[in-house]
Design an enzyme around this catalytic site. Sequence first.
Site, mmCIF file in Angstrom:
data_model
loop_
_atom_site.group_PDB
_atom_site.id
_atom_site.type_symbol
_atom_site.label_atom_id
_atom_site.label_comp_id
_atom_site.label_asym_id
_atom_site.label_seq_id
_atom_site.Cartn_x
_atom_site.Cartn_y
_atom_site.Cartn_z
ATOM 1 N N SER A 258 -18.599 18.189 -62.819
ATOM 2 C CA SER A 258 -18.171 18.600 -64.158
ATOM 3 C C SER A 258 -19.318 18.356 -65.127
ATOM 4 C CB SER A 258 -16.965 17.752 -64.576
ATOM 5 O OG SER A 258 -16.704 17.918 -65.952
ATOM 6 N N TYR B 185 -13.394 9.300 -65.783
ATOM 7 C CA TYR B 185 -13.707 10.616 -65.197
ATOM 8 C C TYR B 185 -15.213 10.890 -65.311
ATOM 9 C CZ TYR B 185 -13.411 15.689 -64.389
ATOM 10 O OH TYR B 185 -13.582 16.968 -63.909
#
Length: 230
Positions: A137, A152
Amino acid sequence: MIPTALVTGGNRGIGVEICRQLLERGHRVVLTARDPAAAERAAGHLEAHGPLLTQVLDVTDPASVTASRERLRSEGVDVDVLVNNAAIYPRDALLEQPLDAWERTLRTNVTGPLLLCQAFLPAMLERDHGRIVNVSSGSGSFGEGLYGPAAYCVSKAALNALTVKLAEQIGEGTDVLVNAVCPGWVATDMGGAEAPRTPAEGARGIVRLATLPRGGPTGRFFRDEHEIPW
Ligand code: NAP
Protein backbone atom coordinates in the site's frame (compact mmCIF):
# COMPACT_ATOMS: atom_id res chain seq x y z
CA MET A 1 1.38 -26.76 -18.81
CA ILE A 2 -0.78 -23.92 -17.61
CA PRO A 3 0.72 -21.88 -14.75
CA THR A 4 -0.76 -22.16 -11.26
CA ALA A 5 -1.33 -19.11 -9.06
CA LEU A 6 -2.07 -19.21 -5.33
CA VAL A 7 -3.91 -16.17 -3.94
CA THR A 8 -4.34 -15.49 -0.22
CA GLY A 9 -7.53 -13.80 0.98
CA GLY A 10 -9.14 -14.81 -2.32
CA ASN A 11 -12.70 -14.85 -1.04
CA ARG A 12 -13.61 -11.16 -1.26
CA GLY A 13 -12.49 -7.66 -2.19
CA ILE A 14 -9.45 -7.32 -4.43
CA GLY A 15 -8.49 -10.97 -3.82
CA VAL A 16 -11.48 -12.44 -5.62
CA GLU A 17 -10.81 -10.10 -8.56
CA ILE A 18 -7.17 -11.18 -8.71
CA CYS A 19 -8.43 -14.77 -8.96
CA ARG A 20 -10.89 -13.87 -11.71
CA GLN A 21 -8.33 -11.97 -13.79
CA LEU A 22 -5.71 -14.69 -13.42
CA LEU A 23 -8.24 -17.29 -14.57
CA GLU A 24 -9.05 -15.09 -17.55
CA ARG A 25 -5.34 -14.89 -18.36
CA GLY A 26 -5.14 -18.67 -18.56
CA HIS A 27 -3.91 -19.59 -15.09
CA ARG A 28 -5.11 -22.35 -12.87
CA VAL A 29 -5.97 -20.60 -9.60
CA VAL A 30 -5.76 -21.85 -6.03
CA LEU A 31 -8.23 -19.58 -4.26
CA THR A 32 -7.42 -19.65 -0.56
CA ALA A 33 -9.38 -18.24 2.36
CA ARG A 34 -9.38 -18.77 6.10
CA ASP A 35 -13.10 -19.61 6.12
CA PRO A 36 -14.00 -22.69 4.04
CA ALA A 37 -17.58 -21.54 3.40
CA ALA A 38 -16.32 -18.16 2.15
CA ALA A 39 -13.84 -19.90 -0.16
CA GLU A 40 -16.60 -22.08 -1.63
CA ARG A 41 -18.95 -19.10 -2.06
CA ALA A 42 -16.30 -17.12 -3.94
CA ALA A 43 -15.36 -20.15 -6.02
CA GLY A 44 -19.00 -20.59 -7.04
CA HIS A 45 -18.82 -17.22 -8.82
CA LEU A 46 -15.53 -18.00 -10.56
CA GLU A 47 -15.69 -21.61 -11.68
CA ALA A 48 -16.98 -20.68 -15.14
CA HIS A 49 -13.83 -18.59 -15.74
CA GLY A 50 -11.30 -21.44 -15.65
CA PRO A 51 -9.65 -24.20 -13.59
CA LEU A 52 -10.03 -23.40 -9.91
CA LEU A 53 -9.02 -25.13 -6.69
CA THR A 54 -9.99 -23.91 -3.25
CA GLN A 55 -8.09 -24.30 -0.03
CA VAL A 56 -8.50 -23.24 3.56
CA LEU A 57 -5.47 -21.14 4.46
CA ASP A 58 -5.02 -18.83 7.43
CA VAL A 59 -1.86 -16.87 6.69
CA THR A 60 -1.15 -16.34 10.39
CA ASP A 61 -0.97 -20.08 11.10
CA PRO A 62 2.27 -21.85 10.10
CA ALA A 63 0.54 -25.26 10.25
CA SER A 64 -2.15 -24.04 7.85
CA VAL A 65 0.48 -22.76 5.39
CA THR A 66 2.44 -26.03 5.55
CA ALA A 67 -0.75 -28.05 5.11
CA SER A 68 -1.60 -26.04 1.98
CA ARG A 69 1.82 -26.72 0.46
CA GLU A 70 1.68 -30.42 1.32
CA ARG A 71 -1.82 -30.85 -0.12
CA LEU A 72 -0.78 -29.21 -3.37
CA ARG A 73 2.42 -31.26 -3.46
CA SER A 74 0.46 -34.50 -2.98
CA GLU A 75 -1.80 -33.48 -5.89
CA GLY A 76 1.27 -32.76 -8.05
CA VAL A 77 0.52 -29.03 -8.23
CA ASP A 78 3.49 -26.64 -8.52
CA VAL A 79 2.82 -23.04 -7.54
CA ASP A 80 4.24 -20.70 -10.19
CA VAL A 81 2.69 -17.50 -8.85
CA LEU A 82 2.14 -16.49 -5.23
CA VAL A 83 0.00 -13.44 -4.51
CA ASN A 84 0.23 -12.32 -0.88
CA ASN A 85 -3.03 -10.38 -0.81
CA ALA A 86 -4.61 -11.10 2.61
CA ALA A 87 -4.36 -8.27 5.11
CA ILE A 88 -6.16 -6.53 7.94
CA TYR A 89 -6.57 -2.83 8.66
CA PRO A 90 -7.18 -1.91 12.31
CA ARG A 91 -7.91 1.77 12.77
CA ASP A 92 -6.73 2.31 16.36
CA ALA A 93 -4.86 5.48 17.29
CA LEU A 94 -1.19 4.75 17.93
CA LEU A 95 -1.02 5.58 21.63
CA GLU A 96 -4.21 3.65 22.40
CA GLN A 97 -3.26 0.77 20.10
CA PRO A 98 -4.25 -2.52 21.79
CA LEU A 99 -1.21 -4.79 21.71
CA ASP A 100 -3.14 -7.78 20.41
CA ALA A 101 -4.39 -5.83 17.37
CA TRP A 102 -0.86 -4.50 16.73
CA GLU A 103 0.57 -8.01 16.82
CA ARG A 104 -2.27 -9.47 14.76
CA THR A 105 -1.64 -6.83 12.09
CA LEU A 106 2.06 -7.62 11.85
CA ARG A 107 1.35 -11.34 11.90
CA THR A 108 -1.24 -11.12 9.12
CA ASN A 109 0.37 -8.48 6.90
CA VAL A 110 4.08 -9.33 7.27
CA THR A 111 4.65 -12.70 8.93
CA GLY A 112 1.94 -14.30 6.76
CA PRO A 113 3.67 -13.33 3.48
CA LEU A 114 6.99 -14.53 4.93
CA LEU A 115 5.47 -17.93 5.83
CA LEU A 116 4.01 -18.25 2.33
CA CYS A 117 7.38 -17.39 0.78
CA GLN A 118 9.14 -19.89 3.01
CA ALA A 119 6.63 -22.52 1.87
CA PHE A 120 6.61 -21.85 -1.89
CA LEU A 121 9.78 -19.95 -2.86
CA PRO A 122 12.25 -22.85 -2.50
CA ALA A 123 10.42 -24.89 -5.17
CA MET A 124 10.28 -21.83 -7.44
CA LEU A 125 14.04 -21.45 -7.09
CA GLU A 126 14.53 -25.14 -7.84
CA ARG A 127 12.49 -24.82 -11.03
CA ASP A 128 14.03 -21.40 -11.77
CA HIS A 129 10.60 -19.96 -12.35
CA GLY A 130 8.20 -18.00 -10.17
CA ARG A 131 6.43 -14.74 -9.54
CA ILE A 132 5.71 -13.39 -6.06
CA VAL A 133 3.51 -10.33 -5.63
CA ASN A 134 3.27 -8.71 -2.22
CA VAL A 135 0.14 -6.58 -2.13
CA SER A 136 1.31 -3.55 -0.20
CA SER A 137 0.00 0.00 0.00
CA GLY A 138 1.05 3.60 -0.43
CA SER A 139 0.44 3.62 3.35
CA GLY A 140 3.69 1.65 3.64
CA SER A 141 5.67 4.14 1.54
CA PHE A 142 7.98 6.56 3.35
CA GLY A 143 8.15 8.45 0.04
CA GLU A 144 4.36 8.92 0.04
CA GLY A 145 4.22 9.88 3.73
CA LEU A 146 3.06 6.66 5.50
CA TYR A 147 -0.51 7.94 5.39
CA GLY A 148 -3.02 5.96 7.52
CA PRO A 149 -3.40 4.10 10.84
CA ALA A 150 -0.05 3.28 12.45
CA ALA A 151 -0.21 -0.52 12.73
CA TYR A 152 -1.23 -0.87 9.08
CA CYS A 153 1.43 1.62 7.85
CA VAL A 154 4.17 -0.08 9.86
CA SER A 155 3.07 -3.51 8.59
CA LYS A 156 3.10 -2.43 4.94
CA ALA A 157 6.47 -0.66 5.31
CA ALA A 158 7.77 -3.93 6.76
CA LEU A 159 6.22 -5.87 3.86
CA ASN A 160 8.07 -3.54 1.50
CA ALA A 161 11.32 -4.23 3.34
CA LEU A 162 10.56 -7.95 3.17
CA THR A 163 10.15 -7.60 -0.61
CA VAL A 164 13.61 -6.02 -0.90
CA LYS A 165 15.17 -8.73 1.28
CA LEU A 166 13.46 -11.51 -0.71
CA ALA A 167 14.77 -10.05 -3.98
CA GLU A 168 18.25 -9.85 -2.44
CA GLN A 169 17.97 -13.47 -1.29
CA ILE A 170 16.79 -14.66 -4.72
CA GLY A 171 19.61 -12.81 -6.44
CA GLU A 172 20.00 -11.89 -10.07
CA GLY A 173 19.93 -14.01 -13.20
CA THR A 174 16.96 -16.18 -12.19
CA ASP A 175 13.41 -16.27 -13.52
CA VAL A 176 12.00 -15.79 -10.02
CA LEU A 177 10.70 -12.24 -9.62
CA VAL A 178 9.31 -10.63 -6.46
CA ASN A 179 7.68 -7.21 -6.31
CA ALA A 180 5.43 -5.11 -4.11
CA VAL A 181 2.41 -3.26 -5.43
CA CYS A 182 -0.15 -0.73 -4.23
CA PRO A 183 -3.58 -1.33 -5.80
CA GLY A 184 -4.65 2.29 -5.23
CA TRP A 185 -7.64 3.26 -3.12
CA VAL A 186 -10.21 0.56 -3.87
CA ALA A 187 -13.88 0.21 -2.92
CA THR A 188 -13.85 -2.91 -0.74
CA ASP A 189 -14.67 -3.59 2.92
CA MET A 190 -11.19 -2.27 3.70
CA GLY A 191 -11.18 0.70 1.32
CA GLY A 192 -14.78 1.81 1.98
CA ALA A 193 -17.57 2.61 -0.47
CA GLU A 194 -16.26 6.09 -1.30
CA ALA A 195 -12.99 4.79 -2.80
CA PRO A 196 -12.62 5.77 -6.48
CA ARG A 197 -11.29 2.47 -7.84
CA THR A 198 -13.19 -0.75 -8.45
CA PRO A 199 -11.69 -4.06 -7.27
CA ALA A 200 -11.13 -4.91 -10.95
CA GLU A 201 -9.06 -1.73 -11.41
CA GLY A 202 -7.15 -2.43 -8.20
CA ALA A 203 -6.39 -6.01 -9.23
CA ARG A 204 -5.00 -5.08 -12.64
CA GLY A 205 -1.57 -3.89 -11.44
CA ILE A 206 -1.26 -6.94 -9.21
CA VAL A 207 -2.03 -9.30 -12.08
CA ARG A 208 0.45 -7.45 -14.30
CA LEU A 209 3.23 -8.30 -11.81
CA ALA A 210 1.94 -11.86 -11.40
CA THR A 211 2.28 -12.39 -15.15
CA LEU A 212 5.55 -10.53 -15.83
CA PRO A 213 7.65 -11.96 -18.64
CA ARG A 214 11.12 -13.42 -18.00
CA GLY A 215 13.57 -10.58 -17.46
CA GLY A 216 10.91 -8.35 -15.86
CA PRO A 217 11.60 -6.12 -12.88
CA THR A 218 12.23 -7.52 -9.40
CA GLY A 219 12.66 -5.99 -5.95
CA ARG A 220 10.55 -2.96 -6.91
CA PHE A 221 7.38 -1.22 -5.77
CA PHE A 222 4.61 -0.30 -8.25
CA ARG A 223 1.20 1.24 -8.57
CA ASP A 224 -0.31 0.18 -11.90
CA GLU A 225 2.66 0.13 -14.28
CA HIS A 226 4.48 2.99 -12.54
CA GLU A 227 7.28 2.49 -10.04
CA ILE A 228 6.66 4.33 -6.75
CA PRO A 229 9.06 5.20 -3.92
CA TRP A 230 9.63 2.94 -0.95
P1 NAP B 1 -10.62 -6.71 2.31
O1 NAP B 1 -11.79 -6.48 1.42
O2 NAP B 1 -10.68 -6.30 3.73
O3 NAP B 1 -10.21 -8.26 2.21
C1 NAP B 1 -9.16 -8.74 2.98
C2 NAP B 1 -8.97 -10.23 2.69
O4 NAP B 1 -7.91 -10.71 3.54
C3 NAP B 1 -10.22 -11.06 3.03
O5 NAP B 1 -10.33 -12.11 2.09
C4 NAP B 1 -9.88 -11.62 4.40
O6 NAP B 1 -10.54 -12.82 4.72
C5 NAP B 1 -8.39 -11.88 4.18
N1 NAP B 1 -7.69 -12.16 5.43
C6 NAP B 1 -7.56 -11.38 6.53
N2 NAP B 1 -6.87 -12.04 7.49
C7 NAP B 1 -6.56 -13.26 6.97
C8 NAP B 1 -5.85 -14.39 7.44
N3 NAP B 1 -5.35 -14.42 8.69
N4 NAP B 1 -5.70 -15.46 6.62
C9 NAP B 1 -6.22 -15.45 5.39
N5 NAP B 1 -6.92 -14.43 4.88
C10 NAP B 1 -7.09 -13.34 5.66
O7 NAP B 1 -9.31 -5.98 1.71
P2 NAP B 1 -8.96 -5.51 0.21
O8 NAP B 1 -9.32 -4.08 0.09
O9 NAP B 1 -9.48 -6.50 -0.77
O10 NAP B 1 -7.37 -5.56 0.29
C11 NAP B 1 -6.60 -6.53 -0.40
C12 NAP B 1 -5.15 -6.11 -0.31
O11 NAP B 1 -4.98 -4.80 -0.90
C13 NAP B 1 -4.62 -5.99 1.13
O12 NAP B 1 -3.29 -6.45 1.19
C14 NAP B 1 -4.68 -4.50 1.39
O13 NAP B 1 -3.77 -4.10 2.39
C15 NAP B 1 -4.32 -3.95 0.02
N6 NAP B 1 -4.75 -2.57 -0.18
C16 NAP B 1 -6.07 -2.25 -0.25
C17 NAP B 1 -6.46 -0.94 -0.46
C18 NAP B 1 -7.89 -0.53 -0.58
O14 NAP B 1 -8.15 0.69 -0.76
N7 NAP B 1 -8.86 -1.43 -0.49
C19 NAP B 1 -5.48 0.06 -0.62
C20 NAP B 1 -4.13 -0.30 -0.55
C21 NAP B 1 -3.79 -1.62 -0.33
P3 NAP B 1 -11.90 -12.86 5.64
O15 NAP B 1 -13.03 -12.67 4.68
O16 NAP B 1 -11.85 -14.21 6.26
O17 NAP B 1 -11.78 -11.75 6.63
